[in-house]
Design a protein around this motif. Structure first.
Motif, PDB file in Angstrom:
ATOM      1  N   ALA A 117       0.832  -1.210   0.000  1.00  7.27           N
ATOM      2  CA  ALA A 117       0.000   0.000   0.000  1.00  7.27           C
ATOM      3  C   ALA A 117       0.865   1.258   0.000  1.00  7.27           C
ATOM      4  CB  ALA A 117      -0.940  -0.006   1.199  1.00  7.27           C
ATOM      5  N   SER A 118       1.969   1.226   0.756  1.00  9.67           N
ATOM      6  CA  SER A 118       2.823   2.414   0.798  1.00  9.67           C
ATOM      7  C   SER A 118       3.491   2.651  -0.554  1.00  9.67           C
ATOM      8  CB  SER A 118       3.862   2.305   1.912  1.00  9.67           C
ATOM      9  OG  SER A 118       4.852   1.359   1.602  1.00  9.67           O
ATOM     10  N   PHE A 119       3.924   1.573  -1.226  1.00 11.65           N
ATOM     11  CA  PHE A 119       4.515   1.730  -2.557  1.00 11.65           C
ATOM     12  C   PHE A 119       3.472   2.186  -3.560  1.00 11.65           C
ATOM     13  CE2 PHE A 119       8.089  -0.817  -1.010  1.00 11.65           C
ATOM     14  CZ  PHE A 119       9.148  -0.118  -1.577  1.00 11.65           C
ATOM     15  N   ASP A 120       2.268   1.635  -3.460  1.00 12.14           N
ATOM     16  CA  ASP A 120       1.199   2.048  -4.369  1.00 12.14           C
ATOM     17  C   ASP A 120       0.868   3.520  -4.170  1.00 12.14           C
ATOM     18  OD1 ASP A 120       1.113  -0.508  -5.376  1.00 12.14           O
ATOM     19  OD2 ASP A 120      -0.716  -1.087  -4.287  1.00 12.14           O
ATOM     20  N   GLY A 121       0.892   3.978  -2.914  1.00 12.89           N
ATOM     21  CA  GLY A 121       0.623   5.385  -2.622  1.00 12.89           C
ATOM     22  C   GLY A 121       1.689   6.300  -3.206  1.00 12.89           C
ATOM     23  N   VAL A 122       2.942   5.882  -3.099  1.00 15.14           N
ATOM     24  CA  VAL A 122       4.042   6.679  -3.665  1.00 15.14           C
ATOM     25  C   VAL A 122       3.959   6.663  -5.178  1.00 15.14           C
ATOM     26  CG1 VAL A 122       6.546   6.773  -3.956  1.00 15.14           C
ATOM     27  CG2 VAL A 122       5.575   6.363  -1.687  1.00 15.14           C
TER      28      VAL A 122
END
Length: 133
Positions: A117-122
Motif C-alpha cells: 500500500a505504501s509503494f502504491d501510494g508513492v
C-alpha cells in the motif's frame, strides 16, 4: 576512494539466491503460506500428543491392581510417568509453536499489505513511471 576511481556496485545477495551458483534470481521471495502450514502441523502434533497420552493412560489402566507385589509393576509405573512427562512436554511445546507461527504468518501478511500500500501510494503521486515511457 578518489573522484577518478570508478564506483563499485555494492549489493548483498543471499548465497542461495546467487544466480551464478545455480540459485534463484538474486532476490529474496517469501510468502505467508509456509508460516500458516507450519502452524497447522504444530496444531496437528499437539492433538496427536494429547491422543497418545490418553492411549498410554488407557493402556496402563488396572496394571497396579493386577500386578500387586510384582517388581515389574513399579518399573512400569516409572516408565509411564516418564512417557507422560515427555509427551506432555512435546504437546505443550507444539501448542506454543502453533500460536507463535500463526502470529508470524499473520504479521507477515499484514506487513506485506502495508508495504504494498505504501509503494502504491508513492507510485500514485510519483512521476517515476512517466520516465520509463
Amino acid at each position: 576512494m578518489t573522484d577518478t576511481e570508478p564506483q563499485q556496485d555494492t549489493r548483498i545477495l543471499l548465497a542461495s539466491a546467487d544466480s551464478d551458483s545455480g540459485g534463484g534470481s538474486g532476490t529474496h521471495k517469501a510468502s505467508v503460506q509456509p508460516w500458516t502450514t507450519a502452524s497447522g502441523v504444530a496444531g496437528e502434533l499437539q492433538h496427536d500428543m494429547q491422543a497418545a497420552l490418553a492411549d498410554l493412560e488407557h493402556a496402563h489402566d488396572g496394571i497396579k491392581s493386577g500386578t500387586v507385589g510384582f517388581a515389574s509393576a513399579s518399573a512400569l509405573a516409572g516408565i509411564l510417568g516418564g512417557w507422560q512427562s515427555r509427551l506432555s512436554s512435546v504437546r505443550d511445546h507444539c501448542s506454543g509453536l502453533e500460536g507463535s507461527l500463526k502470529k508470524v504468518g499473520t504479521d507477515f501478511g499484514e506487513n506485506e499489505a502495508r508495504v504494498k500500500a505504501s509503494f502504491d501510494g508513492v507510485r500514485a503521486t510519483s512521476k517515476i513511471d512517466d520516465y520509463s515511457k
